[in-house]
Enzyme design. Structure first.
Site, PDB file in Angstrom:
ATOM      1  N   CYS A   1       0.810  -1.227   0.000  1.00  0.00           N
ATOM      2  CA  CYS A   1       0.000   0.000   0.000  1.00  0.00           C
ATOM      3  C   CYS A   1       0.843   1.277   0.000  1.00  0.00           C
ATOM      4  O   CYS A   1       0.332   2.357  -0.298  1.00  0.00           O
ATOM      5  CB  CYS A   1      -0.951   0.013   1.189  1.00  0.00           C
ATOM      6  SG  CYS A   1      -2.168  -1.298   1.092  1.00  0.00           S
TER       7      CYS A   1
ATOM      8  N   HIS B   1      -3.295   7.500   3.230  1.00  0.00           N
ATOM      9  CA  HIS B   1      -3.692   6.221   2.658  1.00  0.00           C
ATOM     10  C   HIS B   1      -5.114   5.905   3.123  1.00  0.00           C
ATOM     11  O   HIS B   1      -5.456   6.128   4.283  1.00  0.00           O
ATOM     12  CB  HIS B   1      -2.721   5.132   3.111  1.00  0.00           C
ATOM     13  CG  HIS B   1      -3.119   3.761   2.672  1.00  0.00           C
ATOM     14  ND1 HIS B   1      -3.518   3.497   1.386  1.00  0.00           N
ATOM     15  CD2 HIS B   1      -3.196   2.585   3.349  1.00  0.00           C
ATOM     16  CE1 HIS B   1      -3.819   2.209   1.291  1.00  0.00           C
ATOM     17  NE2 HIS B   1      -3.633   1.640   2.463  1.00  0.00           N
TER      18      HIS B   1
ATOM     19  N   ASN C   1     -10.069   0.453  -0.084  1.00  0.00           N
ATOM     20  CA  ASN C   1      -8.602   0.500  -0.039  1.00  0.00           C
ATOM     21  C   ASN C   1      -8.059   0.071  -1.402  1.00  0.00           C
ATOM     22  O   ASN C   1      -8.161  -1.098  -1.767  1.00  0.00           O
ATOM     23  CB  ASN C   1      -8.126  -0.441   1.071  1.00  0.00           C
ATOM     24  CG  ASN C   1      -6.618  -0.443   1.225  1.00  0.00           C
ATOM     25  OD1 ASN C   1      -5.897   0.071   0.380  1.00  0.00           O
ATOM     26  ND2 ASN C   1      -6.138  -1.039   2.301  1.00  0.00           N
TER      27      ASN C   1
HETATM   28  O1  UT7 Z   1      -3.815  -0.976   3.646  1.00  0.00           O
HETATM   29  C1  UT7 Z   1      -2.978  -1.913   4.257  1.00  0.00           C
HETATM   30  C2  UT7 Z   1      -3.104  -1.868   5.719  1.00  0.00           C
HETATM   31  N1  UT7 Z   1      -4.356  -2.421   6.127  1.00  0.00           N
HETATM   32  C3  UT7 Z   1      -5.019  -1.816   7.097  1.00  0.00           C
HETATM   33  O2  UT7 Z   1      -4.621  -0.787   7.549  1.00  0.00           O
HETATM   34  C4  UT7 Z   1      -6.222  -2.520   7.656  1.00  0.00           C
HETATM   35  C5  UT7 Z   1      -6.198  -2.392   9.171  1.00  0.00           C
HETATM   36  N2  UT7 Z   1      -7.272  -3.095   9.848  1.00  0.00           N
HETATM   37  C6  UT7 Z   1      -8.563  -2.685   9.793  1.00  0.00           C
HETATM   38  O3  UT7 Z   1      -8.900  -1.770   9.078  1.00  0.00           O
HETATM   39  C7  UT7 Z   1      -9.544  -3.354  10.726  1.00  0.00           C
HETATM   40  O4  UT7 Z   1      -8.841  -4.154  11.659  1.00  0.00           O
HETATM   41  C8  UT7 Z   1     -10.594  -4.227   9.989  1.00  0.00           C
HETATM   42  C9  UT7 Z   1     -11.584  -3.347   9.278  1.00  0.00           C
HETATM   43  C10 UT7 Z   1      -9.905  -5.152   9.006  1.00  0.00           C
HETATM   44  C11 UT7 Z   1     -11.368  -5.085  11.000  1.00  0.00           C
HETATM   45  O5  UT7 Z   1     -11.984  -4.243  11.974  1.00  0.00           O
HETATM   46  P1  UT7 Z   1     -11.827  -4.583  13.532  1.00  0.00           P
HETATM   47  O6  UT7 Z   1     -12.639  -3.596  14.264  1.00  0.00           O
HETATM   48  O7  UT7 Z   1     -10.355  -4.625  13.841  1.00  0.00           O
HETATM   49  O8  UT7 Z   1     -12.492  -5.999  13.659  1.00  0.00           O
HETATM   50  P2  UT7 Z   1     -11.866  -7.426  14.066  1.00  0.00           P
HETATM   51  O9  UT7 Z   1     -10.943  -7.930  13.011  1.00  0.00           O
HETATM   52  O10 UT7 Z   1     -11.351  -7.359  15.481  1.00  0.00           O
HETATM   53  O11 UT7 Z   1     -13.170  -8.335  14.064  1.00  0.00           O
HETATM   54  C12 UT7 Z   1     -14.260  -8.066  14.954  1.00  0.00           C
HETATM   55  C13 UT7 Z   1     -15.394  -9.025  14.623  1.00  0.00           C
HETATM   56  C14 UT7 Z   1     -14.957 -10.480  14.548  1.00  0.00           C
HETATM   57  O12 UT7 Z   1     -15.979 -11.280  15.108  1.00  0.00           O
HETATM   58  P3  UT7 Z   1     -15.885 -11.820  16.627  1.00  0.00           P
HETATM   59  O13 UT7 Z   1     -14.615 -12.633  16.671  1.00  0.00           O
HETATM   60  O14 UT7 Z   1     -15.811 -10.597  17.487  1.00  0.00           O
HETATM   61  O15 UT7 Z   1     -17.135 -12.598  16.781  1.00  0.00           O
HETATM   62  C15 UT7 Z   1     -14.864 -10.759  13.075  1.00  0.00           C
HETATM   63  O16 UT7 Z   1     -15.067 -12.109  12.754  1.00  0.00           O
HETATM   64  O17 UT7 Z   1     -15.940  -8.720  13.337  1.00  0.00           O
HETATM   65  C16 UT7 Z   1     -16.004  -9.916  12.556  1.00  0.00           C
HETATM   66  N3  UT7 Z   1     -15.874  -9.540  11.147  1.00  0.00           N
HETATM   67  C17 UT7 Z   1     -16.926  -9.179  10.384  1.00  0.00           C
HETATM   68  N4  UT7 Z   1     -18.232  -9.087  10.659  1.00  0.00           N
HETATM   69  C18 UT7 Z   1     -19.056  -8.672   9.673  1.00  0.00           C
HETATM   70  C19 UT7 Z   1     -14.749  -9.465  10.388  1.00  0.00           C
HETATM   71  N5  UT7 Z   1     -15.061  -9.064   9.146  1.00  0.00           N
HETATM   72  C20 UT7 Z   1     -16.397  -8.878   9.112  1.00  0.00           C
HETATM   73  C21 UT7 Z   1     -17.300  -8.459   8.127  1.00  0.00           C
HETATM   74  N6  UT7 Z   1     -18.609  -8.374   8.454  1.00  0.00           N
HETATM   75  N7  UT7 Z   1     -16.904  -8.127   6.866  1.00  0.00           N
END
Ligand code: UT7
Length: 323
Positions: free
Chosen positions: A113, A250, A280
């Site tokens: 990225c 970004h 993204n």
């Molecule tokens: O560009 C390169 C660099 N990349 C980034 O900067 C991305 C950085 N990370 C992020 O933007 C965030 O961490 C995400 C958007 C990817 C995820 O958000 P989060 O608030 O960190 O969520 P999480 O990964 O901790 O997941 C929370 C919950 C999980 O369920 P449980 O375990 O709490 O039951 C996931 O399984 O959300 C669930 N989950 C979803 N639910 C609905 C993960 N993806 C989804 C989804 N829809 N698409």
């Protein structure tokens, strides 16, 4: 002393729009989850047969036209991408030929990225050294080609698009400073498991060309690292938060963007946000946001811009510049 300045910007998005509602039909997700966790409402997807090079070509033509520069005047093309058309030749070479800039140096940079930011810094160094007068810098991606549309944790995040700038030698800055960093120790948090040398491993679990990401871990490191880097960038330039007119970050996640804006004491009105409409787009994200900000009239000549990116590697990079 020779500096480089942005003479023109351009960008291109494929026509097909994928909304959060479209993704609700593919995986167990919701518009509410995607919008509240990421800020994304829609993203673009390249048509069948439409390549990274095609997006780069459209963006490059617009940047050249905005700069009033002919392709034949270019001394250098640097293109940031993780989704090249082919393993080789470089997409920059394919682009060079289509533009009619044959003969100048042309190569790709893979910094995930941060690809466009790395490419910008490379071109800036060539211009500062005096060996290049005019350079085309591109960030272009077709990330949707390597998404697993069964994996809700990644397929909702990414989109396709390209942005470009023409850099020209100038006796005034221009680019004031660029900072480039990487830490390969974080590879396991964000990567694509296949490759020519490592093998395509199609018989392994999680095989195939796909993004593997431990999102919440990436999130934490990204916020902390960007916080540190924007401070380092201002210090290197001997400038303060109050000197920045626009943050052009970004576009991975609105919550990460807001954290960086808070660190810089910038109201969100001074931050260019496209993640809601583009998702993204990896290397495409910063130059797409820059071009949109220029064409909308928000960013004006003479203003001070801070560009930054963070991505797989990990890599992270910034540029402080007078537009
Ligand atoms: O560009 C390169 C660099 N990349 C980034 O900067 C991305 C950085 N990370 C992020 O933007 C965030 O961490 C995400 C958007 C990817 C995820 O958000 P989060 O608030 O960190 O969520 P999480 O990964 O901790 O997941 C929370 C919950 C999980 O369920 P449980 O375990 O709490 O039951 C996931 O399984 O959300 C669930 N989950 C979803 N639910 C609905 C993960 N993806 C989804 C989804 N829809 N698409």
């Amino acid at each position: 002393m020779v500096h480089s300045r942005i003479a023109g910007t351009g960008s291109y998005l494929p026509h097909k729009v994928i909304t959060n509602a479209d993704l609700e039909k593919l995986v167990d997700t919701s518009d509410e989850w995607i919008a509240s966790r990421t800020g994304i409402r829609e993203r673009r997807m390249a048509a069948t047969g439409e390549t990274t090079g095609d997006l780069a070509f459209e963006a490059a033509q617009r940047a050249l036209a905005a700069a009033g520069v002919q392709a034949g005047e270019l001394d250098l093309i640097v293109l940031g991408t993780t989704t090249p058309d082919l393993i080789f030749p470089a997409t920059a070479c394919l682009l060079q030929h289509r533009l009619g800039a044959n003969g100048c140096a042309a190569f790709d940079v893979n910094a995930a990225c941060s690809g466009f930011m790395y490419a910008l810094a490379v071109a800036d160094q060539f211009i500062r050294s005096g060996s290049v007068r005019k350079a085309l810098v591109v960030g272009a991606e077709t990330l949707t080609r390597m998404l697993d549309y069964g994996d809700r944790s990644t397929c909702v995040l990414f989109g396709d698009g390209a942005g470009a700038v023409v850099l020209e030698a100038s006796d005034q800055p221009g680019i004031i400073t660029t900072r480039l960093h990487a830490d390969g120790g974080y590879k396991h948090l964000l990567y694509n498991p296949v490759g020519v040398s490592a093998g395509f491993q199609l018989d392994q679990p999680n095989a195939g060309v796909r993004v593997m990401m431990t999102g919440n871990e990436v999130f934490k490191v990204a916020v902390k690292t960007l916080d540190r880097m924007v401070g380092e960038t201002l210090e290197a330039a001997g400038m303060h938060e109050s000197d920045i007119d626009w943050l052009i970050p970004h576009q991975a996640n609105l919550r990460i963007i807001e954290a960086t804006a808070r660190r810089l004491k910038l109201p969100m009105e001074r931050v260019i946000v496209t993640v809601d409409r583009h998702g993204n787009t990896s290397s495409g994200s910063v130059p797409l946001a820059l071009d949109e900000a220029v064409r909308s009239g928000k960013v004006q000549r003479g203003q001070t811009l801070l560009l930054e990116a963070f991505g797989g590697g990990f890599t992270w990079a910034s540029a402080l510049l007078r537009y």
